[in-house]
Write a protein that holds these residues in place. Structure first.
Motif, PDB file in Angstrom:
ATOM      1  N   GLU A  20     -27.484  51.565 102.806  1.00 55.87           N
ATOM      2  CA  GLU A  20     -27.379  50.335 102.013  1.00 55.87           C
ATOM      3  C   GLU A  20     -28.052  49.171 102.739  1.00 55.87           C
ATOM      4  O   GLU A  20     -28.852  48.433 102.149  1.00 55.87           O
ATOM      5  N   GLU A  21     -27.756  49.004 104.011  1.00 52.96           N
ATOM      6  CA  GLU A  21     -28.364  47.928 104.801  1.00 52.96           C
ATOM      7  C   GLU A  21     -29.880  48.078 104.871  1.00 52.96           C
ATOM      8  O   GLU A  21     -30.614  47.091 104.788  1.00 52.96           O
ATOM      9  N   SER A  22     -30.357  49.300 105.010  1.00 49.62           N
ATOM     10  CA  SER A  22     -31.800  49.547 105.077  1.00 49.62           C
ATOM     11  C   SER A  22     -32.476  49.205 103.759  1.00 49.62           C
ATOM     12  O   SER A  22     -33.567  48.612 103.747  1.00 49.62           O
ATOM     13  N   ILE A  23     -31.857  49.575 102.655  1.00 48.00           N
ATOM     14  CA  ILE A  23     -32.440  49.254 101.348  1.00 48.00           C
ATOM     15  C   ILE A  23     -32.492  47.740 101.162  1.00 48.00           C
ATOM     16  O   ILE A  23     -33.507  47.195 100.710  1.00 48.00           O
ATOM     17  N   LEU A  24     -31.420  47.051 101.510  1.00 50.11           N
ATOM     18  CA  LEU A  24     -31.410  45.587 101.380  1.00 50.11           C
ATOM     19  C   LEU A  24     -32.486  44.949 102.263  1.00 50.11           C
ATOM     20  O   LEU A  24     -33.153  43.997 101.844  1.00 50.11           O
ATOM     21  N   LEU A  25     -32.669  45.480 103.456  1.00 48.83           N
ATOM     22  CA  LEU A  25     -33.717  44.980 104.341  1.00 48.83           C
ATOM     23  C   LEU A  25     -35.100  45.218 103.730  1.00 48.83           C
ATOM     24  O   LEU A  25     -35.938  44.317 103.709  1.00 48.83           O
ATOM     25  N   LEU A  27     -35.848  45.531 100.565  1.00 48.84           N
ATOM     26  CA  LEU A  27     -36.012  44.628  99.428  1.00 48.84           C
ATOM     27  C   LEU A  27     -36.389  43.222  99.893  1.00 48.84           C
ATOM     28  O   LEU A  27     -37.226  42.556  99.265  1.00 48.84           O
ATOM     29  N   GLU A  28     -35.811  42.787 100.995  1.00 40.40           N
ATOM     30  CA  GLU A  28     -36.153  41.475 101.545  1.00 40.40           C
ATOM     31  C   GLU A  28     -37.594  41.458 102.060  1.00 40.40           C
ATOM     32  O   GLU A  28     -38.359  40.540 101.769  1.00 40.40           O
ATOM     33  N   TRP A  29     -37.967  42.473 102.833  1.00 46.20           N
ATOM     34  CA  TRP A  29     -39.334  42.547 103.368  1.00 46.20           C
ATOM     35  C   TRP A  29     -40.375  42.576 102.258  1.00 46.20           C
ATOM     36  O   TRP A  29     -41.460  42.034 102.405  1.00 46.20           O
ATOM     37  N   GLU A  30     -40.048  43.256 101.185  1.00 44.89           N
ATOM     38  CA  GLU A  30     -41.042  43.544 100.150  1.00 44.89           C
ATOM     39  C   GLU A  30     -41.106  42.507  99.040  1.00 44.89           C
ATOM     40  O   GLU A  30     -41.888  42.661  98.108  1.00 44.89           O
ATOM     41  N   LYS A  31     -40.317  41.464  99.129  1.00 43.30           N
ATOM     42  CA  LYS A  31     -40.286  40.491  98.029  1.00 43.30           C
ATOM     43  C   LYS A  31     -41.632  39.796  97.831  1.00 43.30           C
ATOM     44  O   LYS A  31     -41.941  39.342  96.738  1.00 43.30           O
ATOM     45  N   ASP A  32     -42.466  39.721  98.871  1.00 41.31           N
ATOM     46  CA  ASP A  32     -43.774  39.084  98.749  1.00 41.31           C
ATOM     47  C   ASP A  32     -44.918  40.099  98.657  1.00 41.31           C
ATOM     48  O   ASP A  32     -46.083  39.730  98.820  1.00 41.31           O
ATOM     49  N   ILE A  33     -44.581  41.337  98.407  1.00 46.78           N
ATOM     50  CA  ILE A  33     -45.594  42.379  98.214  1.00 46.78           C
ATOM     51  C   ILE A  33     -45.784  42.556  96.709  1.00 46.78           C
ATOM     52  O   ILE A  33     -44.843  42.918  95.994  1.00 46.78           O
ATOM     53  N   TYR A  34     -46.977  42.260  96.222  1.00 45.19           N
ATOM     54  CA  TYR A  34     -47.226  42.286  94.783  1.00 45.19           C
ATOM     55  C   TYR A  34     -48.168  43.395  94.351  1.00 45.19           C
ATOM     56  O   TYR A  34     -48.284  43.698  93.166  1.00 45.19           O
ATOM     57  N   SER A  35     -48.845  43.996  95.317  1.00 48.84           N
ATOM     58  CA  SER A  35     -49.720  45.133  95.016  1.00 48.84           C
ATOM     59  C   SER A  35     -49.894  45.942  96.299  1.00 48.84           C
ATOM     60  O   SER A  35     -49.574  45.477  97.392  1.00 48.84           O
ATOM     61  N   VAL A  36     -50.420  47.130  96.139  1.00 45.17           N
ATOM     62  CA  VAL A  36     -50.639  47.983  97.307  1.00 45.17           C
ATOM     63  C   VAL A  36     -51.632  47.331  98.276  1.00 45.17           C
ATOM     64  O   VAL A  36     -51.558  47.549  99.482  1.00 45.17           O
ATOM     65  N   ASP A  37     -52.522  46.477  97.751  1.00 41.27           N
ATOM     66  CA  ASP A  37     -53.485  45.788  98.615  1.00 41.27           C
ATOM     67  C   ASP A  37     -52.798  44.864  99.618  1.00 41.27           C
ATOM     68  O   ASP A  37     -53.330  44.614 100.696  1.00 41.27           O
ATOM     69  N   CYS A  53     -42.368  52.402 105.937  1.00 43.78           N
ATOM     70  CA  CYS A  53     -42.364  53.873 106.021  1.00 43.78           C
ATOM     71  C   CYS A  53     -41.236  54.354 106.929  1.00 43.78           C
ATOM     72  O   CYS A  53     -40.562  55.341 106.614  1.00 43.78           O
ATOM     73  N   MET A  54     -41.037  53.665 108.024  1.00 39.59           N
ATOM     74  CA  MET A  54     -39.985  54.067 108.963  1.00 39.59           C
ATOM     75  C   MET A  54     -38.613  54.055 108.288  1.00 39.59           C
ATOM     76  O   MET A  54     -37.838  55.003 108.420  1.00 39.59           O
ATOM     77  N   LEU A  55     -38.313  52.983 107.554  1.00 40.63           N
ATOM     78  CA  LEU A  55     -37.002  52.905 106.901  1.00 40.63           C
ATOM     79  C   LEU A  55     -36.897  53.871 105.717  1.00 40.63           C
ATOM     80  O   LEU A  55     -35.843  54.469 105.511  1.00 40.63           O
ATOM     81  N   TYR A 106     -45.551  51.962  97.899  1.00 42.05           N
ATOM     82  CA  TYR A 106     -45.417  50.769  97.053  1.00 42.05           C
ATOM     83  C   TYR A 106     -44.562  51.082  95.823  1.00 42.05           C
ATOM     84  O   TYR A 106     -43.623  50.349  95.507  1.00 42.05           O
ATOM     85  N   THR A 107     -44.860  52.173  95.140  1.00 40.56           N
ATOM     86  CA  THR A 107     -44.101  52.560  93.948  1.00 40.56           C
ATOM     87  C   THR A 107     -42.649  52.836  94.304  1.00 40.56           C
ATOM     88  O   THR A 107     -41.732  52.428  93.579  1.00 40.56           O
ATOM     89  N   THR A 108     -42.428  53.518  95.400  1.00 38.31           N
ATOM     90  CA  THR A 108     -41.066  53.812  95.849  1.00 38.31           C
ATOM     91  C   THR A 108     -40.274  52.528  96.052  1.00 38.31           C
ATOM     92  O   THR A 108     -39.149  52.386  95.574  1.00 38.31           O
ATOM     93  N   VAL A 109     -40.877  51.585  96.744  1.00 36.24           N
ATOM     94  CA  VAL A 109     -40.193  50.332  97.046  1.00 36.24           C
ATOM     95  C   VAL A 109     -39.938  49.526  95.770  1.00 36.24           C
ATOM     96  O   VAL A 109     -38.836  49.017  95.566  1.00 36.24           O
ATOM     97  N   LYS A 110     -40.921  49.431  94.921  1.00 34.44           N
ATOM     98  CA  LYS A 110     -40.806  48.565  93.746  1.00 34.44           C
ATOM     99  C   LYS A 110     -39.985  49.186  92.613  1.00 34.44           C
ATOM    100  O   LYS A 110     -39.357  48.458  91.846  1.00 34.44           O
ATOM    101  N   GLU A 111     -39.967  50.515  92.511  1.00 33.39           N
ATOM    102  CA  GLU A 111     -39.300  51.140  91.366  1.00 33.39           C
ATOM    103  C   GLU A 111     -38.046  51.927  91.722  1.00 33.39           C
ATOM    104  O   GLU A 111     -37.167  52.072  90.874  1.00 33.39           O
ATOM    105  N   ASP A 112     -37.958  52.429  92.928  1.00 36.24           N
ATOM    106  CA  ASP A 112     -36.897  53.388  93.237  1.00 36.24           C
ATOM    107  C   ASP A 112     -35.764  52.841  94.101  1.00 36.24           C
ATOM    108  O   ASP A 112     -34.690  53.444  94.152  1.00 36.24           O
ATOM    109  N   LEU A 113     -35.978  51.732  94.780  1.00 34.25           N
ATOM    110  CA  LEU A 113     -34.949  51.252  95.707  1.00 34.25           C
ATOM    111  C   LEU A 113     -33.703  50.711  95.013  1.00 34.25           C
ATOM    112  O   LEU A 113     -32.592  50.976  95.464  1.00 34.25           O
ATOM    113  N   LEU A 114     -33.859  49.964  93.941  1.00 29.58           N
ATOM    114  CA  LEU A 114     -32.674  49.421  93.269  1.00 29.58           C
ATOM    115  C   LEU A 114     -31.778  50.520  92.704  1.00 29.58           C
ATOM    116  O   LEU A 114     -30.559  50.486  92.923  1.00 29.58           O
TER     117      LEU A 114
END
Length: 129
Positions: A20-25, A27-37, A53-55, A106-114
């Motif tokens: 749970e803590e890792s997923i929340l972390l 989500l915080e890290w990735e809030k400013d990631i808008y594309s794979v670029d 990738c590590m988490l 990118y897809t994993t983080v944006k679609e699968d974490l929640l």
């Protein structure tokens, strides 16, 4: 819930809380990631991708161990998650070395974490009763 996990229950809850803590972390890290670029076009982005990738790998490993410790019974309680894929991404990252597909991460983080966060919290609640 009558527990079939007795002796492992506290350890499993502890691992689920780390997930749970890792997923929340993430989500915080990735809030400013808008594309794979955003991962690929800067040194900071590449570092973010490596840390992500590590988490993601750790989360997949945690669920592999939880599934083993519960004799494949716990994850079945939340069938809407593709558990084989959750556990499999760990192997992909761990054995892919320098062939990590940033699109998959990118897809994993944006679609699968929640949804995974919801499932994780469901398990914590179930086992804590």
């Amino acid at each position: 819930m009558e527990s079939v996990f007795c002796e492992n229950e506290e350890r499993i809850i502890s691992v689920l809380k780390q997930v749970e803590e890792s997923i929340l972390l993430l989500l915080e890290w990735e809030k400013d990631i808008y594309s794979v670029d955003d991962y690929l076009l800067s040194h900071e982005g590449v570092k973010n991708l490596a840390a992500t990738c590590m988490l993601v790998e750790a989360i997949g490993e945690a669920y592999k161990k939880i599934d083993k410790e519960t004799n494949s019974t716990l994850l079945k309680l939340y069938p809407s998650i593709p558990w084989k894929a959750v556990k499999g991404i760990r192997d992909h990252i761990a054995h892919g070395y320098f062939e990590i597909d940033a699109d998959i991460i990118y897809t994993t983080v944006k679609e699968d974490l929640l949804p995974l966060l919801q499932a994780t919290r469901f398990f914590i609640e179930k086992l804590s009763k």
